[in-house]
Design a protein around this motif. Structure first.
Motif, PDB file in Angstrom:
ATOM      1  N   GLY A 190       0.789  -1.220   0.000  1.00  0.00           N
ATOM      2  CA  GLY A 190       0.000   0.000   0.000  1.00  0.00           C
ATOM      3  C   GLY A 190       0.820   1.267   0.000  1.00  0.00           C
ATOM      4  N   TYR A 191       2.092   1.165   0.377  1.00  0.00           N
ATOM      5  CA  TYR A 191       2.933   2.364   0.420  1.00  0.00           C
ATOM      6  C   TYR A 191       3.603   2.658  -0.927  1.00  0.00           C
ATOM      7  CZ  TYR A 191       2.470   2.714   5.493  1.00  0.00           C
ATOM      8  OH  TYR A 191       1.973   2.867   6.764  1.00  0.00           O
ATOM      9  N   GLY A 192       3.750   1.637  -1.741  1.00  0.00           N
ATOM     10  CA  GLY A 192       4.368   1.848  -3.057  1.00  0.00           C
ATOM     11  C   GLY A 192       5.875   1.968  -3.036  1.00  0.00           C
ATOM     12  N   PHE A 193       6.524   1.461  -1.971  1.00  0.00           N
ATOM     13  CA  PHE A 193       7.980   1.554  -1.889  1.00  0.00           C
ATOM     14  C   PHE A 193       8.662   0.933  -3.101  1.00  0.00           C
ATOM     15  CE2 PHE A 193       7.464   1.462   2.978  1.00  0.00           C
ATOM     16  CZ  PHE A 193       7.512   2.843   3.058  1.00  0.00           C
ATOM     17  N   GLU A 194       8.046  -0.114  -3.646  1.00  0.00           N
ATOM     18  CA  GLU A 194       8.648  -0.799  -4.786  1.00  0.00           C
ATOM     19  C   GLU A 194       8.661   0.076  -6.031  1.00  0.00           C
ATOM     20  OE1 GLU A 194       4.285  -2.130  -4.688  1.00  0.00           O
ATOM     21  OE2 GLU A 194       5.847  -1.439  -3.298  1.00  0.00           O
ATOM     22  N   HIS A 195       7.835   1.124  -6.038  1.00  0.00           N
ATOM     23  CA  HIS A 195       7.772   2.021  -7.190  1.00  0.00           C
ATOM     24  C   HIS A 195       8.595   3.295  -6.973  1.00  0.00           C
ATOM     25  CE1 HIS A 195       4.711  -0.595  -8.716  1.00  0.00           C
ATOM     26  NE2 HIS A 195       3.866  -0.315  -7.729  1.00  0.00           N
ATOM     27  N   HIS A 196       8.335   4.001  -5.881  1.00  0.00           N
ATOM     28  CA  HIS A 196       8.971   5.311  -5.677  1.00  0.00           C
ATOM     29  C   HIS A 196      10.211   5.262  -4.795  1.00  0.00           C
ATOM     30  CE1 HIS A 196       7.139   5.261  -1.703  1.00  0.00           C
ATOM     31  NE2 HIS A 196       5.919   5.184  -2.231  1.00  0.00           N
ATOM     32  N   LYS A 197      10.502   4.095  -4.211  1.00  0.00           N
ATOM     33  CA  LYS A 197      11.713   3.892  -3.406  1.00  0.00           C
ATOM     34  C   LYS A 197      11.807   4.854  -2.212  1.00  0.00           C
ATOM     35  CE  LYS A 197      13.003   0.712  -6.342  1.00  0.00           C
ATOM     36  NZ  LYS A 197      11.878   0.692  -7.284  1.00  0.00           N
ATOM     37  N   GLY A 198      10.662   5.339  -1.759  1.00  0.00           N
ATOM     38  CA  GLY A 198      10.643   6.199  -0.576  1.00  0.00           C
ATOM     39  C   GLY A 198      10.707   7.683  -0.860  1.00  0.00           C
TER      40      GLY A 198
END
Length: 248
Positions: A190-198
Motif C-alpha cells: 500500500g505504500y508503493g515503496f517498490e515504485h517510488h523507493k521512498g
C-alpha cells in the motif's frame, strides 16, 4: 568601390560566417580511470571510490558503497547511476561485483533522525570503506565532504560523473538500495515503496495520509513529522528527488 560599400560587403561576409559557424554543444562527460591510474603510477594502491544513494527520500536507509576497481578489468559503460536505466544498472552491478572489491553500509532511519542526514551519510560512507576486504591507501568520495578513512581521502564534486571508481560505487549503492526498498514494498503493501523507493511523490504522500508512517520513515523529515502530528520546523528536511532518480 566606395568605402561605405566596402564596409557593407565586409559586414555581409562577417554575418554569413557567423551564421554558418557550428554551435558548441554540451560535452558528453563520462567517467574515466585516469585519476586512479595517475595515483597508481605514483605507487598508491589500493584506491577506492565511494558514493551513497538515498539522501533525499522520506523512508528507508542511506546506502553507501565503496569499490576498489581492478585496473585490468574496469567494466565498460560505467556512469553516474542516475543517468542509467534500471536494466543497465543491474548489468553493471553484476560486472562490478564480479571483478572488483566491494563493500556496502547502511545508515538506518533512526540514525538519520538522530544525527541528521549529512552526518549519517558520511558515517555510512566511512563504514563502507572500513568494510572493504582490502585497506585502501587513497579514497575518492563523491561530493564536497571528506570522510574519516584512516588514509588519504579526496572529495570530488560530481565524482560519479567523472571518476570510474566513484561511478561504480554509485551504481552499487543505487542497486542495493532499490532492491531493499522493493522488498520493503512487499512487507508494507500500500505504500508503493517498490515504485517510488521512498521518495516524495504523490503516491507516497497519499499512503502516509491513509496508512500513517512506518518504522522505516524518517521522522526528522517534515512530511513524515506532519504525518506523526509533530511540530514541523523550518530546519527539517523536506525530502528531495535528485534529478534522474525518478522515474525508476
Amino acid at each position: 568601390m566606395s568605402r561605405s560599400a566596402s564596409v557593407r560587403a565586409i559586414s555581409t561576409r562577417a554575418a554569413t560566417v557567423s551564421v554558418v559557424r557550428l554551435p558548441l554543444g554540451e560535452q558528453d562527460i563520462r567517467p574515466t580511470f585516469r585519476r586512479e591510474r595517475a595515483a597508481i603510477k605514483r605507487g598508491v594502491w589500493p584506491i577506492a571510490g565511494c558514493d551513497e544513494a538515498g539522501r533525499g527520500p522520506l523512508a528507508g536507509p542511506v546506502v553507501a558503497a565503496a569499490v576498489v576497481l581492478d585496473p585490468k578489468r574496469v567494466p565498460r559503460g560505467l556512469d553516474d547511476s542516475k543517468k542509467l536505466d534500471p536494466q543497465t544498472r543491474e548489468k553493471l552491478h553484476a560486472k562490478i561485483c564480479a571483478s572488483a572489491q566491494v563493500a556496502v553500509a547502511f545508515a538506518p532511519p533512526w540514525r538519520i533522525d538522530r544525527d541528521n542526514i549529512l552526518r549519517a551519510s558520511l558515517w555510512a560512507l566511512a563504514r563502507a570503506v572500513a568494510g572493504l576486504p582490502v585497506r585502501p591507501q587513497l579514497v575518492f568520495v563523491d561530493g564536497r565532504d571528506r570522510i574519516d578513512t584512516g588514509c588519504d581521502c579526496k572529495a570530488v564534486i560530481s565524482g560519479d560523473a567523472i571518476m570510474a571508481s566513484i561511478a561504480a560505487a554509485s551504481i552499487v549503492a543505487k542497486v542495493t538500495r532499490d532492491r531493499l526498498m522493493t522488498r520493503l514494498g512487499l512487507l508494507y503493501p500500500g505504500y508503493g515503496f517498490e515504485h517510488h523507493k521512498g521518495y516524495s511523490v504523490p503516491e507516497h504522500f497519499e499512503a502516509l495520509a491513509r496508512l500513517g508512517p512506518t518504522i522505516h520513515h524518517r521522522r526528522s523529515f517534515a512530511p513524515v513529522a506532519a504525518a506523526y502530528g509533530d511540530v514541523v520546523t523550518d530546519d527539517m528536511e523536506t525530502g528531495v528527488i535528485e534529478p534522474g532518480v525518478l522515474p525508476l
